[in-house]
Design a protein around this motif. Structure first.
Motif, PDB file in Angstrom:
ATOM      1  N   SER A  30       0.811  -1.224   0.000  1.00  0.00           N
ATOM      2  CA  SER A  30       0.000   0.000   0.000  1.00  0.00           C
ATOM      3  C   SER A  30       0.842   1.271   0.000  1.00  0.00           C
ATOM      4  CB  SER A  30      -0.941   0.003   1.196  1.00  0.00           C
ATOM      5  OG  SER A  30      -0.205  -0.020   2.404  1.00  0.00           O
ATOM      6  N   LEU A  31       2.135   1.162   0.251  1.00  0.00           N
ATOM      7  CA  LEU A  31       3.009   2.330   0.263  1.00  0.00           C
ATOM      8  C   LEU A  31       3.696   2.563  -1.082  1.00  0.00           C
ATOM      9  CD1 LEU A  31       4.776   1.969   3.747  1.00  0.00           C
ATOM     10  CD2 LEU A  31       2.748   3.328   3.152  1.00  0.00           C
ATOM     11  N   THR A  52      -0.720   5.590  -8.220  1.00  0.00           N
ATOM     12  CA  THR A  52      -0.103   5.968  -6.953  1.00  0.00           C
ATOM     13  C   THR A  52      -0.528   5.031  -5.834  1.00  0.00           C
ATOM     14  OG1 THR A  52      -1.874   7.585  -6.678  1.00  0.00           O
ATOM     15  CG2 THR A  52       0.212   8.390  -7.563  1.00  0.00           C
ATOM     16  N   SER A  53       0.136   5.168  -4.695  1.00  0.00           N
ATOM     17  CA  SER A  53      -0.015   4.188  -3.622  1.00  0.00           C
ATOM     18  C   SER A  53      -1.459   4.025  -3.151  1.00  0.00           C
ATOM     19  CB  SER A  53       0.875   4.551  -2.448  1.00  0.00           C
ATOM     20  OG  SER A  53       0.590   5.855  -1.999  1.00  0.00           O
ATOM     21  N   ALA A  54      -2.184   5.128  -3.026  1.00  0.00           N
ATOM     22  CA  ALA A  54      -3.577   5.054  -2.575  1.00  0.00           C
ATOM     23  C   ALA A  54      -4.547   4.938  -3.737  1.00  0.00           C
ATOM     24  CB  ALA A  54      -3.924   6.275  -1.738  1.00  0.00           C
ATOM     25  N   GLY A  55      -4.027   4.950  -4.932  1.00  0.00           N
ATOM     26  CA  GLY A  55      -4.875   4.811  -6.108  1.00  0.00           C
ATOM     27  C   GLY A  55      -5.530   6.095  -6.565  1.00  0.00           C
ATOM     28  N   GLY A  56      -5.082   7.225  -5.991  1.00  0.00           N
ATOM     29  CA  GLY A  56      -5.747   8.472  -6.317  1.00  0.00           C
ATOM     30  C   GLY A  56      -5.359   9.088  -7.642  1.00  0.00           C
ATOM     31  N   SER A  57      -4.267   8.616  -8.216  1.00  0.00           N
ATOM     32  CA  SER A  57      -3.797   9.203  -9.469  1.00  0.00           C
ATOM     33  C   SER A  57      -3.252   8.113 -10.377  1.00  0.00           C
ATOM     34  CB  SER A  57      -2.702  10.231  -9.181  1.00  0.00           C
ATOM     35  OG  SER A  57      -2.249  10.826 -10.374  1.00  0.00           O
ATOM     36  N   LYS A  76      -5.921  -6.617  -1.118  1.00  0.00           N
ATOM     37  CA  LYS A  76      -5.504  -7.883  -1.723  1.00  0.00           C
ATOM     38  C   LYS A  76      -4.065  -7.853  -2.223  1.00  0.00           C
ATOM     39  CE  LYS A  76     -10.144  -9.251  -3.226  1.00  0.00           C
ATOM     40  NZ  LYS A  76     -11.004  -9.642  -4.386  1.00  0.00           N
ATOM     41  N   ASN A  77      -3.376  -6.722  -2.019  1.00  0.00           N
ATOM     42  CA  ASN A  77      -1.998  -6.579  -2.487  1.00  0.00           C
ATOM     43  C   ASN A  77      -1.865  -6.908  -3.973  1.00  0.00           C
ATOM     44  OD1 ASN A  77      -1.294  -5.907   0.110  1.00  0.00           O
ATOM     45  ND2 ASN A  77      -0.136  -7.768   0.538  1.00  0.00           N
ATOM     46  N   ARG A 100       9.144   2.652  -4.407  1.00  0.00           N
ATOM     47  CA  ARG A 100       8.970   3.609  -3.309  1.00  0.00           C
ATOM     48  C   ARG A 100      10.348   4.129  -2.946  1.00  0.00           C
ATOM     49  NH1 ARG A 100       8.643   3.752   2.602  1.00  0.00           N
ATOM     50  NH2 ARG A 100       7.191   5.402   3.191  1.00  0.00           N
ATOM     51  N   PHE A 101      10.586   5.376  -3.204  1.00  0.00           N
ATOM     52  CA  PHE A 101      11.889   6.015  -3.000  1.00  0.00           C
ATOM     53  C   PHE A 101      12.959   5.202  -3.711  1.00  0.00           C
ATOM     54  CE2 PHE A 101       9.498   7.337   0.936  1.00  0.00           C
ATOM     55  CZ  PHE A 101       9.210   8.603   0.477  1.00  0.00           C
TER      56      PHE A 101
END
Length: 116
Positions: A30-31, A52-57, A76-77, A100-101
């Motif tokens: 999720s990150l 993006t991680s939260a699915g917002g974009s 569900k990864n 992530r980074f």
């Protein structure tokens, strides 16, 4: 142990649809920003879609906009790539990618072949 396992590829006729899945384990899914890349024979690997991680974009390669949709289910990864109106030029090995980074991971790829 980090794993990204793609599934859902295979042969399909032009105009058809496929849904790719990528199941992640071994890291905090999720990150991570998740992406799908593809590589056709004799060509460089190219970025197809990102979420993006939260699915917002989300973002897409120009040639797949309006035909492909990336989504994710953090419970569900898993990240998905819904591919509609497939064309011969979509034929490639499709790879799942997590970032992530400074940490990033690749899946082993799944073959998509669009042919009549």
């Amino acid at each position: 142990q980090v794993q990204l396992v793609e599934s859902g590829g295979g042969p399909v006729q032009p105009g058809g649809s496929l849904r790719l899945s990528c199941a992640a384990s071994g890291f905090t899914f999720s990150l991570y920003t998740m992406s799908w890349y593809r590589q056709a024979p004799g060509k460089e690997r190219e970025l197809v879609a990102t979420i993006t991680s939260a699915g917002g974009s989300t973002g897409y390669l120009g040639s797949v906009k309006g035909r492909f949709t990336i989504s994710r289910d953090n419970a569900k990864n898993t990240v998905y790539l819904q591919m509609n109106s497939l064309k011969a030029e979509d034929t490639a090995v499709y790879y799942c990618y997590a970032r992530r980074f400074a940490n990033d991971y690749w899946g082993q790829g799944t073959q998509v072949t669009v042919s009549s």
